[in-house]
Design a protein around this motif. Structure first.
Motif: not given
Length: 174
Positions: A15, A19-20, A23, A95
């Motif tokens: 995740r 996500l990172s 982004d 992240s």
């Protein structure tokens, strides 16, 4: 540690990576596209892109750190068993690294002064978004073409919006 717990621990990191990386790609490329829309020089694109890369990367990583830490504190307060894989610092680091690596991709053509920097950046970002989408599909056992196209569409839409915001700002605000 049971198999289900091990899977959940890996899912947390997956995740954070997805996500990172998304982004990093999307926000940094949005800076590039918005700068192009505003007709800013390549050196300004690099400055703004690097500022975004580090500021947003740090924001992403501290968000992951604080999110996992808050989850642990909530579980402790409510008497729940804390999942063994919860390591806020590790989630934050994952992240930051994912954001940084992916976020550097839109800037490569500007930093290394390629001809047609924006076109090269757009192609690299599209390929990377597609690859991240394939990865999402594989780890979630979903249709990889669908997840790849979804990633590409979302990232592309963000870039188009950023370009026109830059152009509108140049024409009507500056």
């Amino acid at each position: 540690m049971g198999i289900n717990q091990s899977i959940r621990n890996k899912a947390d990191y997956i995740r954070d990576i997805v996500l990172s990386a998304n982004d990093g790609l999307v926000t940094t490329f949005a800076v590039v596209a918005g700068s192009l829309g505003a007709s800013l020089s390549p050196s300004v694109v690099v400055i703004l892109g690097l500022a975004n890369l580090f500021a947003d990367g740090l924001s992403m990583s501290t968000g992951a750190y604080l999110g996992v830490k808050s989850e642990i504190e909530f579980e402790q307060r409510s008497g729940q068993k804390i999942k063994l894989g919860s390591r806020p610092l590790k989630n934050g680091l994952v992240s930051f690294v994912s954001f940084g690596i992916a976020g550097f991709i839109p800037l490569m053509s500007y930093i290394f002064k390629f001809n047609n920097s924006f076109a090269v950046s757009a192609v690299l970002v599209a390929i990377t978004l597609f690859i991240v989408g394939i990865f999402r599909g594989i780890v979630s056992a979903k249709n990889v073409v669908r997840t790849a196209l979804e990633n590409l569409f979302i990232g592309g839409a963000s870039a188009v919006i950023a370009f026109y915001v830059g152009e509108l700002a140049k024409n009507y605000l500056i």
